[in-house]
Design a protein around this motif. Structure first.
Motif, PDB file in Angstrom:
ATOM      1  N   LEU A   1     -10.557  -1.737   6.364  1.00 57.97           N
ATOM      2  CA  LEU A   1     -10.236  -2.988   5.677  1.00 57.97           C
ATOM      3  C   LEU A   1     -10.834  -4.145   6.470  1.00 57.97           C
ATOM      4  O   LEU A   1     -10.605  -4.255   7.678  1.00 57.97           O
ATOM      5  CB  LEU A   1      -8.722  -3.179   5.580  1.00 57.97           C
ATOM      6  CG  LEU A   1      -7.901  -2.068   4.924  1.00 57.97           C
ATOM      7  CD1 LEU A   1      -6.423  -2.440   4.949  1.00 57.97           C
ATOM      8  CD2 LEU A   1      -8.353  -1.815   3.495  1.00 57.97           C
TER       9      LEU A   1
ATOM     10  N   GLU B   1      -8.419  -0.699  -6.988  1.00 52.03           N
ATOM     11  CA  GLU B   1      -9.696  -0.502  -6.307  1.00 52.03           C
ATOM     12  C   GLU B   1      -9.512   0.407  -5.083  1.00 52.03           C
ATOM     13  O   GLU B   1     -10.241   1.368  -4.885  1.00 52.03           O
ATOM     14  CB  GLU B   1     -10.216  -1.880  -5.877  1.00 52.03           C
ATOM     15  CG  GLU B   1     -11.457  -1.862  -5.005  1.00 52.03           C
ATOM     16  CD  GLU B   1     -12.695  -1.488  -5.765  1.00 52.03           C
ATOM     17  OE1 GLU B   1     -12.773  -1.827  -6.955  1.00 52.03           O
ATOM     18  OE2 GLU B   1     -13.575  -0.833  -5.184  1.00 52.03           O
ATOM     19  N   LEU B   2      -8.507   0.097  -4.285  1.00 46.69           N
ATOM     20  CA  LEU B   2      -8.260   0.908  -3.092  1.00 46.69           C
ATOM     21  C   LEU B   2      -7.868   2.333  -3.469  1.00 46.69           C
ATOM     22  O   LEU B   2      -8.342   3.296  -2.877  1.00 46.69           O
ATOM     23  CB  LEU B   2      -7.167   0.289  -2.215  1.00 46.69           C
ATOM     24  CG  LEU B   2      -6.949   1.121  -0.944  1.00 46.69           C
ATOM     25  CD1 LEU B   2      -7.784   0.621   0.212  1.00 46.69           C
ATOM     26  CD2 LEU B   2      -5.501   1.219  -0.562  1.00 46.69           C
TER      27      LEU B   2
ATOM     28  N   LYS C   1     -10.869  -7.605   2.063  1.00 38.45           N
ATOM     29  CA  LYS C   1      -9.625  -8.302   1.702  1.00 38.45           C
ATOM     30  C   LYS C   1      -9.967  -9.662   1.105  1.00 38.45           C
ATOM     31  O   LYS C   1     -10.886 -10.310   1.601  1.00 38.45           O
ATOM     32  CB  LYS C   1      -8.776  -8.533   2.946  1.00 38.45           C
ATOM     33  CG  LYS C   1      -8.102  -7.310   3.500  1.00 38.45           C
ATOM     34  CD  LYS C   1      -7.271  -7.772   4.700  1.00 38.45           C
ATOM     35  CE  LYS C   1      -6.675  -6.589   5.430  1.00 38.45           C
ATOM     36  NZ  LYS C   1      -5.963  -7.029   6.640  1.00 38.45           N
TER      37      LYS C   1
ATOM     38  N   ILE D   1     -13.494  -1.854   2.506  1.00 39.63           N
ATOM     39  CA  ILE D   1     -13.025  -2.623   1.372  1.00 39.63           C
ATOM     40  C   ILE D   1     -12.659  -4.004   1.909  1.00 39.63           C
ATOM     41  O   ILE D   1     -12.097  -4.140   2.988  1.00 39.63           O
ATOM     42  CB  ILE D   1     -11.879  -1.878   0.645  1.00 39.63           C
ATOM     43  CG1 ILE D   1     -11.599  -2.476  -0.720  1.00 39.63           C
ATOM     44  CG2 ILE D   1     -10.632  -1.811   1.460  1.00 39.63           C
ATOM     45  CD1 ILE D   1     -10.900  -1.489  -1.656  1.00 39.63           C
TER      46      ILE D   1
ATOM     47  N   LEU E   1       0.832  -1.204   0.000  1.00 36.26           N
ATOM     48  CA  LEU E   1       0.000   0.000   0.000  1.00 36.26           C
ATOM     49  C   LEU E   1       0.866   1.253   0.000  1.00 36.26           C
ATOM     50  O   LEU E   1       0.606   2.198  -0.730  1.00 36.26           O
ATOM     51  CB  LEU E   1      -0.937   0.008   1.208  1.00 36.26           C
ATOM     52  CG  LEU E   1      -2.044  -1.049   1.200  1.00 36.26           C
ATOM     53  CD1 LEU E   1      -2.889  -0.952   2.457  1.00 36.26           C
ATOM     54  CD2 LEU E   1      -2.924  -0.908  -0.038  1.00 36.26           C
TER      55      LEU E   1
ATOM     56  N   ARG F   1     -10.859   4.295  -4.312  1.00 34.15           N
ATOM     57  CA  ARG F   1     -11.625   4.675  -3.111  1.00 34.15           C
ATOM     58  C   ARG F   1     -10.948   5.847  -2.399  1.00 34.15           C
ATOM     59  O   ARG F   1     -11.600   6.744  -1.894  1.00 34.15           O
ATOM     60  CB  ARG F   1     -11.727   3.506  -2.144  1.00 34.15           C
ATOM     61  CG  ARG F   1     -12.340   2.255  -2.705  1.00 34.15           C
ATOM     62  CD  ARG F   1     -13.833   2.414  -2.873  1.00 34.15           C
ATOM     63  NE  ARG F   1     -14.419   1.153  -3.273  1.00 34.15           N
ATOM     64  CZ  ARG F   1     -15.062   0.333  -2.439  1.00 34.15           C
ATOM     65  NH1 ARG F   1     -15.233   0.650  -1.200  1.00 34.15           N
ATOM     66  NH2 ARG F   1     -15.546  -0.796  -2.888  1.00 34.15           N
TER      67      ARG F   1
ATOM     68  N   ILE G   1     -11.094   4.658   5.605  1.00 32.47           N
ATOM     69  CA  ILE G   1     -11.433   3.464   4.839  1.00 32.47           C
ATOM     70  C   ILE G   1     -11.082   2.255   5.694  1.00 32.47           C
ATOM     71  O   ILE G   1      -9.949   2.100   6.123  1.00 32.47           O
ATOM     72  CB  ILE G   1     -10.667   3.380   3.504  1.00 32.47           C
ATOM     73  CG1 ILE G   1     -11.009   4.584   2.617  1.00 32.47           C
ATOM     74  CG2 ILE G   1     -10.993   2.069   2.768  1.00 32.47           C
ATOM     75  CD1 ILE G   1     -10.261   4.613   1.306  1.00 32.47           C
TER      76      ILE G   1
ATOM     77  N   VAL H   1      -6.312   4.645   6.289  1.00 29.77           N
ATOM     78  CA  VAL H   1      -6.679   3.297   5.854  1.00 29.77           C
ATOM     79  C   VAL H   1      -6.521   2.421   7.085  1.00 29.77           C
ATOM     80  O   VAL H   1      -5.421   2.296   7.627  1.00 29.77           O
ATOM     81  CB  VAL H   1      -5.771   2.800   4.705  1.00 29.77           C
ATOM     82  CG1 VAL H   1      -6.122   1.363   4.334  1.00 29.77           C
ATOM     83  CG2 VAL H   1      -5.899   3.717   3.486  1.00 29.77           C
TER      84      VAL H   1
END
Ligand code: CA
Length: 235
Positions: free
Chosen positions: A82, A111-112, A105, A103, A18, A115, A80, A51
């Motif tokens: 996970l 995609e992330l 996993k 979102i 990430l 977002r 966001i 995140v």
């Protein structure tokens, strides 16, 4: 100035992945591997977005999210969450705790990133667009006009406001109560089933001729405008 993003995640390979991708997009990235460390750090400085992993040592993501929402400085901070696959009830709980988006996993990095971009855009009101576009759906706030797939769509005032509300926050799940507050106003008493009726009318109006339904019904939670329906890229 580039946006600052804090990643709170205890799986190091995922954190690295990430970080690499977010930095490549031009964001400033910080990381924390424990919930309690992140809590301490967030009291000192507020990033532009977090995140946040659900399962964390020290302090769970959900508890951290709750704490962040309870503090004035971080009440509006875009988060966001996970979550692991199959935790449907957890997702609902995550959103109820105040995460802006979730979102599941394993997710794709594009995609992330999408977002993250959407949330940062949403958090900057000065950049609020006159025309909202998602997939083939377009809503012009100045002309109060909706176009789907190039064709104008006639909507009643309530359906228009409902669509505008959902398009402003694509991907986010709203309960019937939240939709009532946001679209009808919190001082009016209306039965929550009224929301279903208007969502039904909205769907009928925008989905003519076998077009994909952009509105998702999330069981036990409410409704959401699927921000992925317009994108054809499979990952
Ligand atoms: Ca974890």
């Amino acid at each position: 100035m580039s946006a600052r993003i804090l990643i709170v995640e205890d799986e190091e390979p995922l954190t690295m992945l990430l970080r690499y991708n977010l930095e490549a997009e031009g964001y400033e990235v910080e990381t924390a591997a424990r919930g309690d460390d992140a809590d301490t750090r967030l009291k000192e400085a507020t990033p532009d977005l977090v995140v946040l992993d659900w399962m964390l040592p020290g302090l769970s993501g959900i508890e951290l999210c709750r704490r962040l929402r309870a503090r004035p400085e971080t009440r509006q901070l875009p988060i966001i969450m996970l979550t692991a696959r199959g935790e449907e009830s957890e997702k609902v709980r995550g959103l109820a705790t105040g995460a802006d988006d979730y979102i599941v996993k394993p997710f794709s990095v594009p995609e992330l990133l999408a977002r993250v971009r959407a949330l940062l855009r949403r958090a900057n009101p000065e950049r609020v667009a006159t025309v909202l576009t998602i997939g083939d759906l377009e809503l012009d706030r100045e002309k109060k006009r909706v176009v789907r797939n190039g064709r104008p769509i006639d909507l009643g005032p309530t359906e228009y406001r409902l669509l505008e509300f959902l398009m402003e926050r694509p991907g986010r799940v709203f309960s019937r109560e939240q939709l009532l507050d946001g679209v009808w106003g919190s001082d009016i008493y209306i039965d929550e089933r009224t929301v279903d009726v208007h969502v039904g009318r909205l769907r009928k109006a925008i989905n003519r001729g076998n077009l994909t339904d952009p509105i998702r019904t999330v069981r036990g939670a409410g409704y959401s405008l699927d921000d992925r329906f317009g994108r054809m890229t499979g990952t």
